[in-house]
Each structure stands twice: as C-alpha cells, then as structure tokens.
Scaffold this motif. Structure first.
Motif, mmCIF file in Angstrom:
data_model
loop_
_atom_site.group_PDB
_atom_site.id
_atom_site.type_symbol
_atom_site.label_atom_id
_atom_site.label_comp_id
_atom_site.label_asym_id
_atom_site.label_seq_id
_atom_site.Cartn_x
_atom_site.Cartn_y
_atom_site.Cartn_z
ATOM 1 N N ASP A 145 0.814 -1.210 0.000
ATOM 2 C CA ASP A 145 0.000 0.000 0.000
ATOM 3 C C ASP A 145 0.849 1.263 0.000
ATOM 4 O O ASP A 145 0.498 2.262 -0.610
ATOM 5 C CB ASP A 145 -0.934 -0.008 1.202
ATOM 6 N N SER A 146 1.992 1.226 0.700
ATOM 7 C CA SER A 146 2.841 2.402 0.812
ATOM 8 C C SER A 146 3.441 2.816 -0.521
ATOM 9 O O SER A 146 3.762 3.989 -0.715
ATOM 10 C CB SER A 146 3.964 2.130 1.817
ATOM 11 N N SER A 147 3.628 1.884 -1.444
ATOM 12 C CA SER A 147 4.239 2.219 -2.720
ATOM 13 C C SER A 147 3.234 2.291 -3.860
ATOM 14 O O SER A 147 3.598 2.632 -4.987
ATOM 15 C CB SER A 147 5.316 1.182 -3.080
ATOM 16 N N ARG A 148 1.970 1.970 -3.571
ATOM 17 C CA ARG A 148 0.990 1.936 -4.652
ATOM 18 C C ARG A 148 0.802 3.282 -5.344
ATOM 19 O O ARG A 148 0.722 3.329 -6.579
ATOM 20 C CB ARG A 148 -0.343 1.399 -4.125
ATOM 21 N N PRO A 149 0.748 4.412 -4.625
ATOM 22 C CA PRO A 149 0.643 5.689 -5.327
ATOM 23 C C PRO A 149 1.816 5.933 -6.275
ATOM 24 O O PRO A 149 1.625 6.428 -7.400
ATOM 25 C CB PRO A 149 0.622 6.716 -4.190
ATOM 26 N N LEU A 150 3.046 5.586 -5.832
ATOM 27 C CA LEU A 150 4.208 5.737 -6.703
ATOM 28 C C LEU A 150 4.080 4.844 -7.924
ATOM 29 O O LEU A 150 4.351 5.264 -9.056
ATOM 30 C CB LEU A 150 5.488 5.388 -5.934
ATOM 31 N N LEU A 192 1.368 3.565 -9.356
ATOM 32 C CA LEU A 192 0.352 4.053 -10.288
ATOM 33 C C LEU A 192 0.821 5.313 -11.004
ATOM 34 O O LEU A 192 0.570 5.497 -12.203
ATOM 35 C CB LEU A 192 -0.944 4.322 -9.528
ATOM 36 N N GLY A 193 1.541 6.181 -10.266
ATOM 37 C CA GLY A 193 2.064 7.391 -10.889
ATOM 38 C C GLY A 193 3.065 7.078 -11.980
ATOM 39 O O GLY A 193 3.056 7.711 -13.052
#
Length: 525
Positions: free
Chosen positions: A2-7, A9-10
């Motif tokens: 979860d901690s790296s999911r925004p990165l 997806l970006g």
C-alpha cells in the motif's frame, strides 16, 4: 504494498503519457507507406540497433528468461545462449536481408518468384509468428500488474491484458514505425540501466563471489547441485538441442526483427544496427539475465517464486523487492514498483513494434499484393493497416486471455520455432541456391509452418504435464517441448523437394539480379 501503490500508479501513468506523447509526435509526420512502415528509412545504425534491442529485450527476456534461470538453472540459461548465437547469424546476413527486400520477409522471396502466391504464404506465416509474440507480451503484462496490485483472482490480469491490447492498437494506428522506434529506444536505455543496477546489487550481496552466488542459488532452488547441471528442465537432451536450433535460426526470420533492417538507408547501416544489437544482447543475456536469475533463486527462493507465478514470470519482480529491502518494507516496495514500471514500459514498446510488423504484413503483402494485385495507393495501404491493427489487437486480446498461465518464455519459444521452420529455409535457399523457385518457397513455408504447429499441438507444451496448457488431459505424442529439431529440417526438406519437383527457368534467370542486389544494394528501394 500500500505504501508504494501511489508511486507505482504514478509511474505507470507517466509511462503511458510519455508513450502517447511520442505517438502524437510521430503522427505529425506525413504517412506515406515508407514513413508509416519504415520511419522513412532514415534511422542511424545506433538508433536502429537500440530499437532492435528494445524489440528483443521483451517481456520474455526480462520476465520469462530470468524466471527460467531461477527455476531451472543451467537449462533455463540455454535459452539466452541460443539468443546470442542467433544474433551472430543475424549480423552475418544483415546486409543481404536489407538489400533484397523493402518491407517484409515476403519481399525477399517474391523478387524472382510468383509474387502473389509467395506473399500469401509469407503473410500467413508472419501473422502467426507476430500473434505468438503479442500474446507473450500481454500475458507478461497481466502477471506483472496482478502481482503489484496484490490481486488473487484473474480479474486484474484480464483487465491488464485488455488495456495493453488497446494501447498497442493506438500506438500502431497513430504512431507507425517512427513512434514504435522511439518508444523502443527510450525503453531500452532505461531498462538496461535498471537491470544492470540489479545485477550489481546481487553481486554486492555475495561480495562479488560468483561461486558463492552459484552455491546459494542451488540451495534456494530446492534441487541442490542438479540446478547447475543439464537435465532439470529438459530431461531429454534432444529437447535442449531442439530449443537451440529453433531459437538460433529463428531471429533471421522474425517479421518484426526483419522489418527493422528496412528502417535504414543501406546495407552498411544495417550491419551497424546488427552489431549494436549483438553487443547489447550479449551483455544483457550472458551477464544480466544469468546473475538476476541466480539471484532470484538464491535470495527469493523457488518456493516463493512459484507461489507467485507457476511459470516463474514474476521472479525478476520479486528479486527487485528483495534487493530494495524485502517484502513488507517501504524501500522494497518502492524498488519493485520502479522495476515493474520499467518492465511495463518494455511490454508497451515491444507490442508497438510487433503490431506495426503485423499490420505491415497484412496491408502490404496480403491486401496490397494478394487481394489488390499491386493496384493500390499508399493511402489505401496505410488505411487498411490501421483497420488491421484493430482486428489483430482484438484477436491477440482474446487468445491471451485463454493462455495466461503459460510461461511467456515458452510462448515466445513457439513463435521462434515457427519462424525458424517456415521462413529461414526459404530465405537461405533463395539467397544462395539458383535452382530455388516459387514451388520450393511455398512448400518450405507451408510445410515448415504446418509441421511446427502440429508438433507444438501434440507436444507436452499443450497437454500431458502439470505445466501444459491443458494439464488435465494428455493427447501428446511428440516428446519434445520445442519442435525445432524436427520442424526446421522438415522446412528445408519441403523447400528442396518442392524446388526440384518443378523447373522454373524465370526464377533461375532472376537469380543473377538477386545476387547483384544482395551484394551491392543496387535497386534495393
């Protein structure tokens, strides 16, 4: 995760935006037939060599080949060694191939033969090969994103396959060869950088002691010393030989590699392209793939790899996570996200090039020369190519959804076997045997294609083992997983018998002109 999911997806969105930008830039160029199919024949040797490396550094190379080494050790590495030998042959023939054609494999054969009949045969075999390659890339994309998102069911894989299929269709329709070329060049440079870094990080873990890496890999494989010996994957030595023959010869006849030689202006630049490709691939295969595969077995372990993907397709991704700090750590998840984004870019770049090759085959060979008998304008051919992209893209999506559990290295291996069996015999005989003719080309192409496909259908790849496409049934009677040992000689035999069974004076008289063209490049445009 979860901690790296925004990165993650970006990064994926950034890659898609970048590739769309390149496609939009390429779409601004005038879409003549030469521009759309060969980027106006204006690439330098270095540019084309990097683009060819971008073609061959595919999902099968990054994900499948690393997975094969991690699961099967010595046997898995043989796939990469066969690739290196293949590029030596490609280097030797690059000038001849560039000088004797214009867009496709069929152009070389049809120079002194019945154009319509040869282009029908060559077009059918080229489309079959391209479809295998497209499927391999799309299956790799599904495995990649499913792992990153943490999905257990098939929904994410299916959605990813559909998305990649749509994207590759857009690239082909609007970007053509120029767009595909620059996507491949940029991707190749980035990919080589990150995998080289990973290889160095693996060696650092073992203090650059390769022997210690081998020992740890053997232990992590669960097979002990057998991991470092022949026979773990290919129980029958003939199976390994068959793979080597199929892979080594196939690159001469792969449609998307073949077409790359027509994006340059002359045979000298074609040889320069092949030399760049050979250098890049040799380093990548011998050093990077081997070290990453052994590192995955040693640091991740085969049990964890097969739990994530039975075919080993996620070994490189799990290795990236381990090198970053391990599962559950922020740095591990971030490094895995970065590597996966680059791997995703690899898939998008490769499918773009393969799709351009497929639609060139359909529109130039089948539509322009078989259906319209050469009475067609550039604008009509390009229009049909764009329509073909939609149809081929849909077919690739449907098939990919049904075979996504196979190792993508195996899928590519099947495409290679068909290329070696259907194209190489006729290409070689056409270039170096005066007596060769239309009947020989037709018998060689159809005979090699049918033989390879039939042997694959009735091999352990399709049924009879727990790794087969249909594991619950057994209708296999051919014992080898790769048909090259039988299908390549069969292709040559069919071609020779066909040529000898009927004399073709016109084809023999045209050999001198073909020889001059192959050696000098005269009238090669």
């Amino acid at each position: 995760m979860d901690s790296s999911r925004p990165l993650m997806l970006g990064l994926f969105l950034a890659i898609i935006v970048m590739t769309f930008g390149i496609t939009a830039w390429a779409a601004r160029h005038r879409k003549s037939r030469d521009e759309f199919f060969t980027a106006g024949r204006g690439l330098t040797g270095r540019q084309n060599g990097l683009a060819m490396a971008g073609d061959s550094l595919s999902a099968s190379a990054v994900l499948g080949s690393v997975g094969l080494v991690s699961l099967f050790g010595f046997d898995g590495f043989m796939f990469g060694i066969a690739n290196v030998v293949a590029f030596v042959l490609l280097l030797l023939l690059a000038g001849f191939l560039r000088n004797t054609g214009r867009f496709t494999v069929s152009d070389v054969l049809s120079f002194r033969m019945n154009e319509r009949r040869v282009k029908l045969a060559g077009g059918m075999s080229s489309l079959t090969i391209s479809l295998f390659y497209l499927i391999a890339q799309m299956v790799g994309a599904g495995a990649l994103l499913a792992l990153l998102i943490g999905a257990e069911g098939p929904g994410v894989k299916n959605a990813t396959i559909v998305v990649v299929g749509i994207l590759m269709t857009i690239y082909a329709v609007f970007g053509g060869m120029r767009g595909a070329t620059w996507v491949q060049i940029i991707k190749a440079v980035i990919l080589m950088g990150i995998v080289s870094l990973m290889a160095v990080m693996v060696l650092i873990r073992f203090e650059f002691d390769f022997g210690a890496l081998l020992t740890a890999a053997a232990g992590g494989s669960g097979h002990g010393p057998q991991f470092l010996e022949a026979g773990l994957q290919y129980k029958n030595p003939l199976d390994l030989l068959s793979l080597g023959i199929g892979v080594t010869l196939a690159f001469i006849g792969l449609p998307h590699v073949f077409q790359r030689f027509y994006t340059v202006s002359d045979d000298k630049t074609a040889r320069s392209s092949a030399l760049w490709l050979f250098g890049i691939e040799s380093i990548f295969t011998v050093a990077v793939v081997l070290i990453m595969g052994l590192g995955a077995a040693a640091l991740v372990g085969v049990a964890a790899i097969t739990a994530s993907s039975a075919g080993g397709n996620t070994a490189a991704i799990l290795l990236a996570q381990e090198l970053g700090g391990g599962a559950g750590t922020l740095n591990g998840n971030i490094f895995m996200a970065v590597f996966s984004a680059v791997a995703f870019a690899t898939i998008l770049a490769v499918v773009a090039g393969i799709m351009v090759s497929a639609i060139t085959t359909f529109s130039h060979d089948l539509y322009g020369n078989v259906i319209k008998r050469g009475q067609v304008t550039d604008a009509q051919v390009v229009k049909v190519a764009r329509i073909a992209a939609v149809v081929i893209g849909f077919a690739a999506i449907v098939i990919s959804l049904t075979v996504q559990n196979l190792n993508i290295g195996f899928i590519v291996g099947l495409g290679l076997a068909i290329a070696a069996s259907a194209h190489v015999p006729s290409l070689i005989l056409n270039l170096f045997w005066r007596r060769f003719n239309t009947r020989g080309a037709l018998w060689g192409i159809y005979g090699g294609l049918v033989t390879a496909v039939l042997l694959v259908v009735f091999s352990p790849t399709v049924s009879g083992t727990d790794r087969s496409l249909f594991a619950s049934v057994d209708f296999s009677w051919f014992p080898l997983t790769n048909p090259g040992l039988v299908s390549v000689p069969a292709g040559f035999l069919f071609a020779i018998i066909g040529a000898l069974s009927k004399r073709d004076v016109a084809a023999e008289e045209g050999y001198d002109a073909l020889e001059v063209r192959a050696l000098s490049g005269a009238n090669s445009e």
